[in-house]
Design an enzyme around this catalytic site. Structure first.
Site, PDB file in Angstrom:
ATOM      1  N   LYS A 199       8.216   8.803  54.678  1.00 27.54           N
ATOM      2  CA  LYS A 199       8.338   9.859  53.661  1.00 27.54           C
ATOM      3  C   LYS A 199       9.707  10.521  53.841  1.00 27.54           C
ATOM      4  O   LYS A 199       9.898  11.383  54.687  1.00 27.54           O
ATOM      5  CB  LYS A 199       7.208  10.882  53.867  1.00 27.54           C
ATOM      6  N   GLY A 252      12.343  17.593  61.568  1.00 26.49           N
ATOM      7  CA  GLY A 252      12.539  18.665  60.594  1.00 26.49           C
ATOM      8  C   GLY A 252      12.468  20.009  61.286  1.00 26.49           C
ATOM      9  O   GLY A 252      12.753  20.118  62.494  1.00 26.49           O
ATOM     10  N   SER A 253      12.075  21.014  60.536  1.00 26.78           N
ATOM     11  CA  SER A 253      12.080  22.371  61.081  1.00 26.78           C
ATOM     12  C   SER A 253      10.929  22.578  62.060  1.00 26.78           C
ATOM     13  O   SER A 253       9.880  21.930  61.970  1.00 26.78           O
ATOM     14  CB  SER A 253      11.961  23.372  59.933  1.00 26.78           C
ATOM     15  N   THR A 254      11.121  23.506  62.981  1.00 28.99           N
ATOM     16  CA  THR A 254      10.075  23.840  63.949  1.00 28.99           C
ATOM     17  C   THR A 254       8.849  24.384  63.223  1.00 28.99           C
ATOM     18  O   THR A 254       7.707  24.074  63.588  1.00 28.99           O
ATOM     19  CB  THR A 254      10.630  24.848  64.976  1.00 28.99           C
ATOM     20  N   GLU A 255       9.094  25.139  62.172  1.00 29.72           N
ATOM     21  CA  GLU A 255       7.988  25.709  61.388  1.00 29.72           C
ATOM     22  C   GLU A 255       7.078  24.594  60.838  1.00 29.72           C
ATOM     23  O   GLU A 255       5.858  24.622  60.998  1.00 29.72           O
ATOM     24  CB  GLU A 255       8.642  26.472  60.231  1.00 29.72           C
ATOM     25  N   GLY A 257       7.057  21.513  61.893  1.00 29.80           N
ATOM     26  CA  GLY A 257       6.549  20.764  63.055  1.00 29.80           C
ATOM     27  C   GLY A 257       5.199  21.310  63.507  1.00 29.80           C
ATOM     28  O   GLY A 257       4.287  20.547  63.853  1.00 29.80           O
ATOM     29  N   GLU A 274      10.806  16.030  66.430  1.00 26.08           N
ATOM     30  CA  GLU A 274      12.198  16.357  66.752  1.00 26.08           C
ATOM     31  C   GLU A 274      12.553  17.526  65.847  1.00 26.08           C
ATOM     32  O   GLU A 274      12.666  17.372  64.632  1.00 26.08           O
ATOM     33  CB  GLU A 274      13.071  15.125  66.495  1.00 26.08           C
ATOM     34  N   CYS A 308      20.542  19.398  63.853  1.00 28.99           N
ATOM     35  CA  CYS A 308      19.624  20.136  64.737  1.00 28.99           C
ATOM     36  C   CYS A 308      20.296  20.410  66.079  1.00 28.99           C
ATOM     37  O   CYS A 308      19.952  21.357  66.760  1.00 28.99           O
ATOM     38  CB  CYS A 308      18.316  19.380  64.891  1.00 28.99           C
ATOM     39  N   GLU A 405      17.958  29.610  63.992  1.00 30.62           N
ATOM     40  CA  GLU A 405      18.711  28.428  63.575  1.00 30.62           C
ATOM     41  C   GLU A 405      19.192  28.623  62.136  1.00 30.62           C
ATOM     42  O   GLU A 405      18.394  28.864  61.229  1.00 30.62           O
ATOM     43  CB  GLU A 405      17.822  27.184  63.654  1.00 30.62           C
TER      44      GLU A 405
HETATM   45  P1  ADP Z   1      14.108  21.782  56.063  1.00 32.26           P
HETATM   46  O1  ADP Z   1      13.582  23.167  56.210  1.00 32.26           O
HETATM   47  O2  ADP Z   1      15.337  21.536  56.846  1.00 32.26           O
HETATM   48  O3  ADP Z   1      14.163  21.280  54.651  1.00 32.26           O
HETATM   49  P2  ADP Z   1      11.563  20.720  56.603  1.00 32.26           P
HETATM   50  O4  ADP Z   1      10.967  20.771  57.950  1.00 32.26           O
HETATM   51  O5  ADP Z   1      11.036  21.638  55.552  1.00 32.26           O
HETATM   52  O6  ADP Z   1      13.092  20.855  56.810  1.00 32.26           O
HETATM   53  O7  ADP Z   1      11.463  19.252  55.997  1.00 32.26           O
HETATM   54  C1  ADP Z   1      11.573  18.071  56.758  1.00 32.26           C
HETATM   55  C2  ADP Z   1      10.623  17.045  56.170  1.00 32.26           C
HETATM   56  O8  ADP Z   1       9.294  17.542  56.267  1.00 32.26           O
HETATM   57  C3  ADP Z   1      10.839  16.735  54.704  1.00 32.26           C
HETATM   58  O9  ADP Z   1      10.601  15.351  54.476  1.00 32.26           O
HETATM   59  C4  ADP Z   1       9.772  17.571  54.008  1.00 32.26           C
HETATM   60  O10 ADP Z   1       9.369  17.068  52.755  1.00 32.26           O
HETATM   61  C5  ADP Z   1       8.644  17.464  55.014  1.00 32.26           C
HETATM   62  N1  ADP Z   1       7.646  18.555  54.922  1.00 32.26           N
HETATM   63  C6  ADP Z   1       7.833  19.826  54.520  1.00 32.26           C
HETATM   64  N2  ADP Z   1       6.680  20.517  54.584  1.00 32.26           N
HETATM   65  C7  ADP Z   1       5.736  19.659  55.041  1.00 32.26           C
HETATM   66  C8  ADP Z   1       4.346  19.775  55.355  1.00 32.26           C
HETATM   67  N3  ADP Z   1       3.682  20.917  55.185  1.00 32.26           N
HETATM   68  N4  ADP Z   1       3.715  18.682  55.846  1.00 32.26           N
HETATM   69  C9  ADP Z   1       4.381  17.526  56.048  1.00 32.26           C
HETATM   70  N5  ADP Z   1       5.686  17.358  55.767  1.00 32.26           N
HETATM   71  C10 ADP Z   1       6.366  18.395  55.284  1.00 32.26           C
END
Ligand code: ADP
Length: 501
Positions: A199, A252-255, A257, A274, A308, A405
């Site tokens: 994805k 992606g983001s810690t949030e 994650g 990561e 990151c 960050e």
């Molecule tokens: P950023 O804040 O840098 O855009 P994200 O962590 O939001 O990074 O996004 C990284 C990836 O995680 C993207 O592919 C995004 O579509 C996906 N993503 C965002 N929210 C969710 C979620 N609730 N569950 C699974 N994947 C998600």
């Protein structure tokens, strides 16, 4: 395709890709999304839409997981020898290299990064990642284990362990290195014999789709790699929670994650993460400033700070503080900001309106809290998502710009006194992804390297990545390691086999 893309001098193959339907890859076929919906891909240099891409949802994830399961449990992938698997993976590396121009053009169009950098770094590293892991396919060794079975005296045993693929893997990746993050994820998973539902990030779906074409051309069996584009909540979340998925790998983001961990709990699928960082970059007074100053600038400004691992907290020993910070600010002012397709551009736009709003809000918060911008502090131009490379001084540990960050080209600089102070201050963060040390004193460098709670320590360099070097975070920067032989563990189960003789 709109006029924006045709404004650039794109290769025929890229233009052809952009003018064909951009569907999803499920079970070896290119298909529309179940809902028939699409979403727009925006050129961050202009803010204008370039093309539409199929918009996946839970139904598409169901179909992709079913295809991945089928490919995992039966058919050619299941029975393929490790040598054949390795050959396919190597071939994919070769195909990436021979399509370097198209892949780099798509990265620039989609993400904004300079074309030359996309080609020299993102695409070259992606090809190398597949080649590095291709060699591992034939080396996934178990052990021969001498056992004693103490409660059964006089018996004889033969025991061994096997390393087996973990199964169907969901891989969710970000937008900062769209192709390279796909390669980091796919290469070790395929090497181990897993099948994948990938994805990509909704901001940057194009290069993964192009990679999907190369995966088909290389001859991977149907369903081994499935690619579903879409938004996080609509597509990522159902993948992370899917009961048919054995493991989820996320960058992606810690949030988000933390949401992935919750979503994965339903079937206790294995998880690697990561995540974010707020990495310290430490310059001692005995450093070679001719390399430390540009090194500190590139530590934060590479990829527009959208890394990151970015060296976003710059710590400089008191006696050289002014020299170094002025040097970094001078370097920031010299950076040529512009479209990634202009040959002299060193820094392109941020990836999206959302990211632009986020980074400029941090800049404003820094200024409002009393920080001084020695360089930058605002946007560039009025069109697209360009911001100035920014160096803040007069900062303190309570400031949002020092703690959180930013994921943009914004560095905070602070002086420090000695190694004990800096070890504590550098570790004063919830993150632990990367760090940098600049000094000519090798003992001092090793002493500090030992004390830093971070997955990577770069000494007299920064942002050095290699397929063989494990990468990942301490603390809230993640779980597990990508790259190197360690990443294989993310995609393997260990089976103990025990025989009474
Ligand atoms: P950023 O804040 O840098 O855009 P994200 O962590 O939001 O990074 O996004 C990284 C990836 O995680 C993207 O592919 C995004 O579509 C996906 N993503 C965002 N929210 C969710 C979620 N609730 N569950 C699974 N994947 C998600």
């Amino acid at each position: 395709m709109c006029a924006v893309a045709s404004d650039y001098d794109l290769s025929q193959r890229t233009l052809q890709f952009l003018s064909s339907p951009r569907q999803q890859l499920i079970g070896g076929k290119w298909v529309d999304s179940a809902s028939g919906q699409t979403f727009g891909v925006v050129d961050p240099a202009t803010g204008e839409e370039v093309v539409q891409v199929a918009r996946g949802n839970a139904a598409d994830i169901d179909a992709a997981v079913a295809a991945a399961r089928k490919a995992f449990e039966s058919g050619p992938w299941h029975s393929m020898t490790p040598s054949e698997r390795g050959k396919l993976i190597w071939k994919l590396g070769d195909l990436i290299e021979s399509h370097a121009r198209e892949l780099a053009e798509l990265e620039t169009l989609d993400n904004g990064k300079p074309f030359a950098i996309a080609q020299a770094a993102d695409v070259a590293l992606a090809a190398d990642q597949f080649r590095y892991y291709a060699g591992w396919a034939t080396k996934l060794l178990g052990d021969s284990i001498p056992i004693s079975v103490v409660y059964a005296p006089g018996t004889e045993w033969q025991a061994y362990s096997r390393r087996e693929p973990i199964g169907v893997v969901g891989q969710i990746i970000p937008w900062n290195f769209p192709l390279l993050m796909a390669a980091w994820k796919l290469a070790p998973a395929l090497t181990c014999g897993c099948t994948v539902v990938l994805k990509p990030a909704e901001q940057t779906p194009l290069s993964a789709l192009y990679l999907g074409q190369l995966i088909c051309e290389a001859g991977f069996p149907d369903g081994v790699v499935n690619i579903v584009n879409g938004f996080g909540e609509e597509t990522g979340a159902p993948l992370a929670s899917h009961p048919g998925v054995d493991k989820v790998a996320f960058t992606g983001s810690t949030e988000v994650g933390k949401l992935i961990v919750q979503a994965a709990a339903g079937n206790l699928k294995k998880v690697t993460l990561e995540l974010g960082g707020k990495s310290p970059n430490v310059v001692f007074s005995d450093a070679d400033l001719a390399s430390a100053v540009p090194g500190a600038a590139s530590a934060i400004f590479f990829n527009h700070g959208q890394c990151c691992a970015a060296g976003s907290r710059l710590f400089i020993e008191h006696s050289i503080f002014d020299d170094v910070v002025n040097g970094v600010a001078g370097a920031a002012k010299q950076i040529k900001v512009g479209s990634g397709f202009q040959a002299d551009t060193q820094m392109g736009p941020l990836v999206s309106q959302e990211q632009f709003d986020r980074v400029t809000a941090f800049m404003e918060a820094g200024l409002a809290a009393g920080a001084e911008a020695l360089a930058g502090g605002g946007r560039v131009g009025t069109r697209g998502y360009f911001v100035e490379p920014t160096v803040f001084v007069n900062t303190n540990h309570e400031m949002k710009i020092v703690r959180e960050e930013i994921f943009g080209p914004v560095v905070t600089a602070m002086p420090f006194k000695d190694i004990d102070e800096i070890a504590a201050v550098a570790n004063n963060t919830n993150y632990g992804l990367a760090s940098g040390i600049w000094t000519k004193d090798i003992s001092k460098a090793h002493k500090l390297a030992k004390r830093l709670r971070a997955g990577t320590v770069w000494i007299n360099c920064y942002n050095i990545f290699d397929a063989a070097l494990p990468f990942g975070g301490y603390k809230e920067s993640g779980w597990g390691r990508e790259m190197g032989h360690e990443a294989l563990n993310n995609y393997l189960e260990t089976k103990a086999v025990c025989i009474q003789l």
